[in-house]
Design a protein around this motif. Sequence first.
Motif, short mmCIF file in Angstrom:
data_model
loop_
_atom_site.label_atom_id
_atom_site.label_comp_id
_atom_site.label_asym_id
_atom_site.label_seq_id
_atom_site.Cartn_x
_atom_site.Cartn_y
_atom_site.Cartn_z
N SER A 1 -0.96 -0.96 -4.54
CA SER A 1 -2.07 -0.02 -4.61
C SER A 1 -1.52 1.37 -4.25
O SER A 1 -0.54 1.48 -3.51
CB SER A 1 -3.19 -0.41 -3.64
OG SER A 1 -2.74 -0.34 -2.29
N TYR A 2 -2.14 2.42 -4.79
CA TYR A 2 -1.63 3.77 -4.59
C TYR A 2 -2.81 4.71 -4.46
O TYR A 2 -3.54 4.94 -5.43
CB TYR A 2 -0.74 4.16 -5.77
CG TYR A 2 0.12 5.38 -5.54
CD1 TYR A 2 1.46 5.25 -5.17
CD2 TYR A 2 -0.40 6.66 -5.71
CE1 TYR A 2 2.26 6.37 -4.98
CE2 TYR A 2 0.39 7.79 -5.51
CZ TYR A 2 1.72 7.64 -5.14
OH TYR A 2 2.50 8.75 -4.95
N GLU A 3 -3.00 5.26 -3.28
CA GLU A 3 -4.18 6.09 -2.98
C GLU A 3 -3.78 7.57 -2.90
O GLU A 3 -2.70 7.91 -2.41
CB GLU A 3 -4.81 5.65 -1.66
CG GLU A 3 -6.11 6.37 -1.34
CD GLU A 3 -6.84 5.77 -0.16
OE1 GLU A 3 -7.82 6.39 0.30
OE2 GLU A 3 -6.42 4.70 0.31
N LYS B 1 0.83 -1.19 0.00
CA LYS B 1 0.00 0.00 0.00
C LYS B 1 0.88 1.25 0.00
O LYS B 1 1.67 1.47 0.90
CB LYS B 1 -0.92 -0.01 1.22
CG LYS B 1 -1.95 -1.13 1.21
CD LYS B 1 -2.62 -1.28 2.56
CE LYS B 1 -3.49 -0.09 2.90
NZ LYS B 1 -4.26 -0.30 4.16
N TYR C 1 0.28 0.95 5.47
CA TYR C 1 0.94 1.52 4.29
C TYR C 1 2.45 1.33 4.42
O TYR C 1 3.02 1.51 5.49
CB TYR C 1 0.61 3.00 4.15
CG TYR C 1 -0.77 3.23 3.56
CD1 TYR C 1 -0.93 3.51 2.21
CD2 TYR C 1 -1.90 3.15 4.37
CE1 TYR C 1 -2.20 3.70 1.67
CE2 TYR C 1 -3.18 3.34 3.83
CZ TYR C 1 -3.31 3.61 2.49
OH TYR C 1 -4.56 3.79 1.96
#
Length: 274
Positions: A31-33, A2, A57
Amino acid sequence: MKLGLVGQHIQKTQSNRLHTWLGQQYGLDVSYELFDMVLDDTPALAALLHRLGEQGYRGVNVTHPYKVKAWDIVTERRNTPAGLGALNTVVFEAGGIVGTNTDCSGFGRAYRAAQPGQNPGRVFLKGTGGVGRAIAFGLAALDAEHLYLYDEQAASQAQLLADLQACGARASLVAKADVEDCIRGCDGLVNATPVGHYSTPGLAFAAELLGGQRWAFDAVYTPIMTEFLQQAERAGLSLITGFELFLHQGIDAFEFFTGIKVDPEVARRGVSNV
């Protein structure tokens, strides 16, 4: 794994696309928020970063306007000049938050690719905030002949000057009345302000001041061809776009997150420079 990006006005970033692409190429489920938010002060940023670490993360990138605030939050800094004063990448480890500045290293890589074997010369740098500080130290590492610093925030430019001089860099401040003459006499022009960004449109340097310089760089990359770079191209300057900084700092950040050495051509295939 994350990952994410903390900043303001970041919805058009390609960072998520770059890091998920690199994860695919190197066998990682990434994943990249985007955390596009207003944080009032350093404690608010610290609270967010600690919360993200607790949520699993691996790390996040930090962009405008939080890079300077991040400097005092981390428990350790790596691969970053001692006086730089701004960070754009952090990882969460058992012992705390570890930070680095890949804007600094990424700018060096972008400049060397665009101007192989050429000293940056005399450079006018507009904007002495987080990204401006990183570029200034990157130029010092490239042994620029002299850095001329200008910012409407007097305290910001004075602090950067002191930090650069403490590291042995050749730099000075430019008074507002002397800006135009200084710009005309420089080899390179750098926009390290948000002017030209899609959320803050405008021209960072007046068109009539361009011509006679050798190269121009704009840290803004959304859009890539800012009004400044369009005018600089018309005036015959060699361009280094903000996309090149974005690409190279992103490569360095991914390597910092993962420990994996990235092929720049693999990274370039995953993002668009148009």
